[in-house]
Structures are given as C-alpha cells and as structure tokens.
Design an enzyme around this catalytic site. Structure first.
Site, short mmCIF file in Angstrom:
data_model
loop_
_atom_site.label_atom_id
_atom_site.label_comp_id
_atom_site.label_asym_id
_atom_site.label_seq_id
_atom_site.Cartn_x
_atom_site.Cartn_y
_atom_site.Cartn_z
N LYS A 53 0.81 -1.22 -0.16
CA LYS A 53 0.15 -0.08 0.06
C LYS A 53 0.93 1.10 0.03
O LYS A 53 0.59 2.34 -0.84
CB LYS A 53 -1.06 0.19 1.18
CG LYS A 53 -2.07 -1.05 1.17
CD LYS A 53 -2.76 -1.26 2.46
CE LYS A 53 -3.82 -2.30 2.13
NZ LYS A 53 -4.55 -2.77 3.43
N GLN A 97 -4.61 -1.44 9.98
CA GLN A 97 -4.55 -2.71 9.04
C GLN A 97 -4.81 -3.73 10.21
O GLN A 97 -4.58 -3.55 11.37
CB GLN A 97 -2.97 -3.07 8.69
CG GLN A 97 -2.61 -4.08 8.11
CD GLN A 97 -3.42 -4.14 6.70
OE1 GLN A 97 -3.56 -3.20 6.11
NE2 GLN A 97 -3.68 -5.43 6.24
N ASP A 120 -10.74 3.08 4.11
CA ASP A 120 -11.10 1.81 4.36
C ASP A 120 -12.20 1.40 4.27
O ASP A 120 -12.90 0.49 4.04
CB ASP A 120 -10.50 1.12 5.57
CG ASP A 120 -9.39 0.22 5.29
OD1 ASP A 120 -9.37 -0.29 3.96
OD2 ASP A 120 -8.49 -0.13 5.81
N1 GUN Z 1 -6.67 -6.88 6.35
C1 GUN Z 1 -7.02 -7.41 5.51
N2 GUN Z 1 -7.54 -6.48 4.40
C2 GUN Z 1 -7.57 -5.43 4.76
C3 GUN Z 1 -8.09 -4.48 4.35
O1 GUN Z 1 -8.61 -4.15 3.16
N3 GUN Z 1 -7.82 -3.19 5.08
C4 GUN Z 1 -7.24 -3.11 6.32
N4 GUN Z 1 -7.29 -2.25 7.09
N5 GUN Z 1 -6.88 -4.45 6.82
C5 GUN Z 1 -7.11 -5.52 6.07
#
Ligand code: GUN
Length: 291
Positions: A53, A97, A120
């Site tokens: 990311k 995350q 998100d």
């Molecule tokens: N953990 C697994 N997929 C994601 C996601 O798309 N965003 C976040 N913040 N954590 C995750």
C-alpha cells in the site's frame, strides 16, 4: 467455453495513472493527498499488505506515513494515535491494518476513526451509508470487484448475484453494493446447505471464503462472471484463489486470476478513496499540503 480474463493489473494501471494526475493537481493546489497507516503487531501477511500500500502511494504521488506499534501495544495508545491523526490536516486517509493484537478492541478502534478519513470504509457510519445508499467511503475490496464487473460491461440490474462469504470487509459490503444496483443477491456462508445449488444459479459469482480452489467447474453456471477474492498460499508455496481457475475457466464467461485480479484493485480503490478524501478536505478548506 474459455473464459475471458479480467486483468486487475492492467485495469489498476490505467486507474492509477488517472489518480496520479489528480494527486498532482491537488498537490499543485497546495493539498497533497496523505494517507496514514497504523500497523500494530507483527503479522507477516499484514506487513506485506502494508508495504504494498505504501509503495502504491509513492508511485501515485500520495504522501504516506507509517506508524508501527508493537504487538504488546495498549488499546489506549492506538486510540491516541488515531485521535492525533484525525486532527492532522495533512492526513486525508487513515488506515488501521487488521487484524489487531488481541488486547485491542477492533470495534472501538474503527469507531474512533474520523468518518471523513475512513478510507477503508470500515467505520459503522460508512457501513450504514452503504446500507441506505448514501455517499460515503465504501470498503476497497468489494468496490474494486464492482469496478471490474462494470469494466467488462456486465449488467447487474435484475441478474442473479451470489456472494460466498459473509465477512464485514468483503462479503457483506459486496452483497450491499450488488443489491444497491438491483441485483437479486444471495449470500452464502461456510454453513450453507448445498452450496453448489446456489452458486450454479449465479450470473455474477463473488467468492471470498479463504478456502483454496473450493469452487469447481460443476458449481458455476456456463457464461457466468466469476470474481475470486481469495488469496491462499499452497503447500508448494504457490498462490491460489478460492476458485479452481483452470477448471472454472472452461465454463465461465469471465474470470479474475489469482494473483493479478482483485488484489491490485483493492489497493487502487484505497488510493482512489484517499485522493477523493483530499479533494473533499481541500474543498472544505480543511486540507493542507503534506510535508
Ligand atoms: N486486513 C485484511 N484486509 C484488509 C483491508 O482491506 N484493510 C485493512 N485495514 N486491513 C485488512
């Protein structure tokens, strides 16, 4: 029939090129888009996701900053970090995350995020907006799936859509997005009796179960659009989706590969939400350039 491939890498590349131009225009106007990422603990998969990311932000001209917290972090420290980022004008998106260490309450963390920075789309208010069809930030993975479905010109209204998986971050929001577009939506779970009877009716089949190659050719309607959200590591080290790609490719009309399908689109939607957030903050005069 041999299914056509929905290439998430190529589609992402063209969308990211547009986002890069938008980010440059915002930066030139004194509001460089900024994303803050909180990574708590040392889950190896989370580390890889976060690295990807942050790399994508750099390539798109988006400022990013990473806050790494130890696995022993106290909940209050995570909440304090979020509150500081909520108030930071150069930060337009905040991503925590998941999963979080056990002692940290995920619900409390997500509800502490400023709704206007929740790129998100995990805050209950953004989920609520999705439920009632109001604008808000939509979760990135299902949003990326919708973009892929639209990109190939697949009609959604009135079609049978089946979502396998009921997670908060993929299955449930995916079902809501398809419903919003007037599909007839069935959500299946790991407990669904006679799963194949449901999946075989799907014009649009979205699979997010985390079980490698669980969808075989006999579970798919000929000509269906098959979107595979799964990323599973096999014993030989290779990656496989939740769909048996080789078998289902002989029957579906369209299919996403793993890797190179939904994965890159998830990150692209995160970039899109961050740029959009920066644009909204700039319009309200609450965004300033990142350092
Ligand atoms: N953990 C697994 N997929 C994601 C996601 O798309 N965003 C976040 N913040 N954590 C995750």
């Amino acid at each position: 029939m041999t299914a056509r491939i929905i290439d998430g890498i190529a589609l992402s590349a063209s969308l990211r090129a547009q986002l890069k131009e938008e980010a440059a225009a915002l930066t030139a106007n004194g509001c460089r888009p900024g994303l803050a990422v909180i990574l708590a603990g040392d889950d190896p998969a989370s580390r890889v996701y976060v690295r990807n990311k942050i790399k994508a932000c750099a390539e798109t001209g988006i400022h990013s900053e990473l806050y790494e917290l130890p696995a022993t972090v106290e909940e209050s420290q995570v909440l304090d970090r979020i509150r500081a980022l909520n108030a930071a004008p150069h930060v337009h998106g905040i991503l925590v995350q998941l999963p979080l260490p056990r002692q940290v309450d995920e619900g409390k963390v997500l509800e502490t995020l400023a709704v206007a920075k929740d790129v998100d789309g995990f805050h209950v208010q953004n989920i609520g907006s999705l439920v009632v069809g109001k604008p808000g930030f939509a979760p990135c993975t299902p949003a990326g799936c919708m973009v892929m479905i639209d990109h190939i010109g697949c009609a959604v209204e009135g079609r049978d859509a089946v979502v396998v998986g009921r997670s908060n971050i993929v299955g449930k929001p995916m079902a809501l997005m398809l419903l919003q577009r007037s599909a007839t939506v069935t959500v299946c779970t790991s407990r669904t009796a006679d799963l194949a009877a449901h999946t075989r009716r799907a014009d649009i089949l979205v699979v997010a179960t985390g079980k490698a190659r669980m969808i075989g050719a006999d579970m798919v309607k000929p000509g269906a659009v098959v979107i595979d959200v799964g990323i599973n590591r096999l014993a030989d080290g290779k990656l496989a989706g939740d769909v048996d790609f080789d078998a289902v490719s002989t029957r579906a009309g369209w299919i996403t590969p793993v890797p190179g399908g939904v994965g890159p689109m998830t990150i692209t939607m995160l970039l899109a939400n961050t740029v959009r957030s920066a644009r909204m903050h700039a319009a309200q005069g609450t965004g300033t350039a990142a350092v």
